[in-house]
Design a protein around this motif. Structure first.
Motif, mmCIF file in Angstrom:
data_model
loop_
_atom_site.group_PDB
_atom_site.id
_atom_site.type_symbol
_atom_site.label_atom_id
_atom_site.label_comp_id
_atom_site.label_asym_id
_atom_site.label_seq_id
_atom_site.Cartn_x
_atom_site.Cartn_y
_atom_site.Cartn_z
ATOM 1 N N GLU A 191 5.939 140.969 -36.870
ATOM 2 C CA GLU A 191 6.261 142.777 -37.134
ATOM 3 C C GLU A 191 5.035 143.181 -38.003
ATOM 4 O O GLU A 191 4.692 144.094 -37.434
ATOM 5 C CB GLU A 191 7.040 142.335 -38.114
ATOM 6 C CG GLU A 191 8.779 142.082 -37.881
ATOM 7 C CD GLU A 191 9.266 142.035 -38.858
ATOM 8 O OE1 GLU A 191 9.271 143.060 -39.601
ATOM 9 O OE2 GLU A 191 10.675 141.573 -39.332
ATOM 10 N N ILE A 192 3.818 142.782 -38.687
ATOM 11 C CA ILE A 192 2.903 142.997 -38.975
ATOM 12 C C ILE A 192 1.915 143.349 -37.715
ATOM 13 O O ILE A 192 1.423 144.385 -38.692
ATOM 14 C CB ILE A 192 2.345 141.709 -40.468
ATOM 15 C CG1 ILE A 192 3.167 141.591 -41.635
ATOM 16 C CG2 ILE A 192 0.685 142.576 -40.008
ATOM 17 C CD1 ILE A 192 2.642 140.425 -42.559
ATOM 18 N N GLU A 193 1.723 142.094 -37.223
ATOM 19 C CA GLU A 193 0.887 142.817 -36.134
ATOM 20 C C GLU A 193 1.808 143.779 -35.203
ATOM 21 O O GLU A 193 0.485 144.623 -34.866
ATOM 22 C CB GLU A 193 0.606 141.261 -34.839
ATOM 23 C CG GLU A 193 0.033 141.547 -33.978
ATOM 24 C CD GLU A 193 -0.490 140.446 -33.088
ATOM 25 O OE1 GLU A 193 -0.727 139.884 -32.360
ATOM 26 O OE2 GLU A 193 0.319 139.374 -33.418
ATOM 27 N N ALA A 194 2.577 144.149 -34.828
ATOM 28 C CA ALA A 194 3.259 144.934 -34.556
ATOM 29 C C ALA A 194 2.584 146.773 -35.199
ATOM 30 O O ALA A 194 2.589 147.334 -34.504
ATOM 31 C CB ALA A 194 5.062 145.124 -34.017
ATOM 32 N N ALA A 195 2.852 146.117 -36.136
ATOM 33 C CA ALA A 195 2.519 148.051 -37.036
ATOM 34 C C ALA A 195 1.568 148.011 -37.187
ATOM 35 O O ALA A 195 1.014 149.160 -36.854
ATOM 36 C CB ALA A 195 3.816 147.581 -38.192
ATOM 37 N N ILE A 196 0.543 146.757 -37.217
ATOM 38 C CA ILE A 196 -1.038 147.712 -37.227
ATOM 39 C C ILE A 196 -1.516 148.009 -36.084
ATOM 40 O O ILE A 196 -2.358 148.682 -35.836
ATOM 41 C CB ILE A 196 -1.776 146.512 -38.022
ATOM 42 C CG1 ILE A 196 -1.867 145.782 -39.340
ATOM 43 C CG2 ILE A 196 -3.206 146.178 -37.902
ATOM 44 C CD1 ILE A 196 -1.819 144.795 -39.989
ATOM 45 N N ASP A 197 -0.574 146.996 -35.407
ATOM 46 C CA ASP A 197 -1.425 147.594 -33.772
ATOM 47 C C ASP A 197 -0.876 148.744 -33.516
ATOM 48 O O ASP A 197 -1.911 150.193 -32.800
ATOM 49 C CB ASP A 197 -0.697 146.857 -32.206
ATOM 50 C CG ASP A 197 -0.835 146.611 -31.516
ATOM 51 O OD1 ASP A 197 -2.398 147.161 -30.395
ATOM 52 O OD2 ASP A 197 -0.232 147.773 -30.427
ATOM 53 N N ALA A 198 0.251 149.755 -33.919
ATOM 54 C CA ALA A 198 0.738 150.896 -33.256
ATOM 55 C C ALA A 198 0.421 152.121 -34.352
ATOM 56 O O ALA A 198 0.120 153.376 -33.962
ATOM 57 C CB ALA A 198 2.766 150.553 -32.975
ATOM 58 N N LYS A 199 0.657 151.756 -35.472
ATOM 59 C CA LYS A 199 -0.275 153.150 -35.946
ATOM 60 C C LYS A 199 -1.471 152.759 -37.281
ATOM 61 O O LYS A 199 -2.231 153.236 -37.652
ATOM 62 C CB LYS A 199 0.586 152.493 -37.835
ATOM 63 C CG LYS A 199 2.362 152.675 -37.533
ATOM 64 C CD LYS A 199 3.339 152.467 -38.422
ATOM 65 C CE LYS A 199 4.203 152.903 -37.972
ATOM 66 N NZ LYS A 199 5.506 153.119 -39.367
ATOM 67 N N ILE A 200 -1.754 152.063 -36.311
ATOM 68 C CA ILE A 200 -3.910 151.446 -36.504
ATOM 69 C C ILE A 200 -4.650 151.641 -35.290
ATOM 70 O O ILE A 200 -5.369 152.063 -35.595
ATOM 71 C CB ILE A 200 -4.411 150.377 -38.126
ATOM 72 C CG1 ILE A 200 -3.560 150.972 -38.685
ATOM 73 C CG2 ILE A 200 -5.500 150.545 -38.260
ATOM 74 C CD1 ILE A 200 -3.609 152.481 -39.513
ATOM 75 N N GLY A 201 -4.356 151.060 -34.987
ATOM 76 C CA GLY A 201 -4.578 150.180 -34.100
ATOM 77 C C GLY A 201 -5.476 150.427 -32.808
ATOM 78 O O GLY A 201 -6.054 151.101 -32.503
#
Length: 687
Positions: A390-400
């Motif tokens: 979930e952390i990886e998905a959120a950072i990817d979607a909102k930052i990456g």
């Protein structure tokens, strides 16, 4: 030291507890999520986790941010103001400042709205002479209007009351006869110091938070009493001292920033014990980063602090600079495509995504989890495994993706931006105030402080990092270490050569007597009582004062003038014999000194091995690549234990990150001292 002392620090995310048993030389710790709905719930839950009966506690000292948060969030009590005719807008006009350095944007919300600021006829001049008598009928009419409009607290603030408080005193008497509760304050009761805006703002802060702080402290005291606690509940102050809960109502403004102040006090004691005189503290919790400076073992004290834009607080307090960057600070990409971190925070509920309590926004904590710096199987504040996917998905979607970066580099970018902001906060309170950071060690604490300390130190050129034994509980420890302290100030604003020594000595004696009387009222057991006097001085025509301690047993104008001349010569390289020296304020500090615990009880004893065995290993991202990094347990380290980076040291209340090229060792007090450039130093020595 008494047998059992407990320090409690209520923060925005966690409430921290530390117990010291002076008789057996043992200690226990606890950390519980802050219960926002009723802070006393978390207070009592933590005592239960310490496994101590309240009836067995001898000292219970409490630091809180309840007042600070009420001011910053504008959630204080509804206040009314009664002031001199023609001066109702002083609190809103303030000084010639603006919220943003550039552009015309920005707004200001005064602590007391204009419709609740009422005027009455009266006037006293700057010399204390009555120019116009107080209109008592107008006062009574103003009180009735404020009651009708729903005010909960009343501030009485008249022009030049520092010189002659007679009108404020009489007005406050009338208000108290009519007002339905005890939340009435006259400005001179808080500070007797010139500058109407700052004095009025301080009184307004006091009135806004008094109902909140007193109701909270009364609630805690009542529940403690019901559970068997029979001693005084003691409350930390912003000046690094403490007071009895019975006088909190009279000194509510002094509780502002009391939790962070306790941490700085503990940092000073820890640094002294470790033989380090100068430290810069970095307290990083879940919502904020608090920075302070300790010089020659003493925290820097200021009497000029702005809690927020145009909200000055003029009481003696440890000089702490705060920014909204904590472990729970939310990372986002703004409308201009810039990566921002904070000041919005995920708080304790739902908290970061890694807490597994429903958080959806990526935070600094989540970035550290994704980069391997925090153990995903042992997250403080969470009972289970961190949801890394979930952390990886959120950072990817909102930052990456918005920044066209892969997820790992996006997480590292979050850390880099945060470190830059944290370093900037240290520059503000050190370089801009005349200190060279390279002459200091960095002392990180708070749950998140040691995660970023080496990077911050390298950014600023600091040679060492001193991590205390319990970084996440340092403010709670500071509560136990505090003395009882009260500060007094009175404006004189008279040329030094026109003063009579006997008059100044009498004023100083009155302040000392008031402080000793307050100590007796509190009934707190102390070993000795110290009285310190200081003078605020300037040359006529200047606006900023210098503060000098009194030398000798009485006021001597020639000694004061010599000290002032020497100060200017040392600091500015000039003397100003043609200018008129003015004594602006006299200050007195009365300290009831308590017996302190021996910090050596936190030491782990002699190291079983110079280099302890690692408890595990995991990949951790540093710089631009992953490193196979050994993980150690703090409890396995004793005096002289040594670890080379890259390494991770884990303990209940924090995680310490030792970057590649750095090395750490523990001392006899359980502190870890990290040489941030150990490899470079070794190479230079070999050459």
């Amino acid at each position: 030291m008494s047998q059992i002392s407990v320090g409690v620090d209520v923060g925005g995310t966690f409430t921290d507890f530390i117990l010291l048993d002076g008789e057996s030389g043992t200690w226990r710790t606890a950390k519980v999520p802050t219960t926002v709905g009723d802070l006393s719930d978390g207070f009592l839950q933590g005592l239960r986790e310490l496994d101590v009966a309240p009836s067995a506690i001898d000292w219970l000292v409490h630091g809180t941010t309840a007042g600070t948060n009420a001011v910053l969030e504008r959630k204080g009590a509804v206040c009314g103001l009664i002031t001199t005719a023609g001066f109702r807008d002083v609190l809103e006009l303030g000084r010639r400042t603006r919220p943003h350095n550039y552009g015309l944007s920005g707004s200001f919300e005064p602590l007391i709205p204009r419709n609740l600021r009422l005027e009455v006829p009266e006037r006293i001049d700057a010399h204390g002479r009555i120019v116009q008598p107080l209109d008592e009928a107008a006062v009574r009419a103003a009180v009735e209007r404020l009651r009708e409009m729903g005010a909960e607290s009343v501030v009485v603030h008249f022009l030049h009351a520092y010189a002659n408080p007679a009108h404020e005193q009489r007005c406050a008497e009338i208000v108290r006869e009519i007002w339905p509760n005890g939340h009435v304050v006259a400005g001179h009761e808080i500070i007797r110091e010139m500058r109407e805006f700052e004095r009025g703002s301080t009184a307004a802060i006091h009135a806004a938070i008094r109902p909140i702080v007193t109701s909270y402290i009364d609630r805690v005291a009542e529940r403690l009493k019901d559970s068997g606690y029979a001693r005084q509940l003691l409350v930390m102050q912003a000046n690094g001292g403490m007071m009895d809960a019975s006088v909190v109502g009279e000194n509510a403004a002094h509780t502002v920033m009391s939790g962070p102040a306790a941490g700085v006090l503990a940092a000073a004691e820890i640094a002294r014990a470790a033989g380090v005189g100068n430290v810069i503290t970095g307290d990083m919790g879940g919502t904020s980063y608090d920075v302070a400076v300790v010089v020659d073992g003493e925290p820097v004290i200021t009497a000029e602090k702005d809690l927020a834009y145009a909200v000055p607080l003029r009481i003696p307090m440890i000089d702490i600079h705060t920014i909204g960057a904590g472990g729970g600070s939310i990372a986002r990409v703004d409308s201009a495509g810039m990566l921002r971190v904070g000041p919005d925070s995920a708080g304790s509920y739902p908290g970061p995504i890694g807490y597994g309590r429903g958080g959806k926004e990526p935070t600094i904590t989540d970035a550290n989890l994704l980069l391997g710096r925090i153990n995903p199987d042992a997250v403080t504040g969470s009972g289970g495994h961190a949801p890394l996917q979930e952390i990886e998905a959120a950072i990817d979607a909102k930052i990456g993706r918005p920044l066209s970066m892969d997820t790992v580099k996006a997480a590292k970018a979050v850390i880099d931006v945060a470190v830059n902001e944290l370093a900037a906060a240290i520059r503000l309170i050190s370089i801009e105030k005349g200190h060279d950071p390279r002459d200091f060690a960095l002392m990180p604490y708070g749950g998140a402080g040691p995660l970023h300390a080496v990077e911050i130190a390298r950014e600023l050129g600091l040679p060492r990092v001193l991590v205390p034994r319990f970084p996440g509980l340092t403010s709670a420890l500071g509560c136990i270490l505090a003395d009882v302290r009260h500060d007094f100030v009175q404006t004189v604003n008279t040329p030094v050569r026109e003063l009579e020594s006997a008059d100044v000595d009498r004023w100083l004696a009155d302040q000392a007597k008031a402080g000793k009387t307050l100590l007796e009222r509190e009934g707190v057991t102390v070993e000795t009582v110290e009285v310190r006097h200081e003078f605020d001085l300037l040359y006529q025509g200047q606006s900023h004062v210098i503060r000098l301690p009194q030398r000798g047993a009485s006021f001597d104008p020639e000694t004061v003038l010599a000290d002032m001349t020497a100060h200017y010569q040392e600091r500015f390289g000039i003397t100003l014999p043609e200018m008129v020296p003015v004594l602006v304020n006299i200050r007195t500090t009365v300290i009831g000194v308590r017996k302190r615990p021996d910090l050596a009880l936190f030491g782990g004893g002699e190291a079983k091995a110079e280099v302890p065995d690692a408890s595990g290993q995991r990949p951790v991202y540093f710089g631009e690549r992953w490193y196979d990094t050994k993980v150690y347990r703090r409890e396995d380290m004793g005096d002289g234990s040594w670890i080379a980076g890259p390494a991770i040291v884990e303990q209940l209340d924090t995680t310490i990150v030792i970057d590649p090229g750095a090395a750490g060792r523990t001392d006899a007090f359980g502190n870890m001292i990290i040489d941030v450039n150990a490899n470079a130093a070794s190479a230079e020595a070999s050459a």
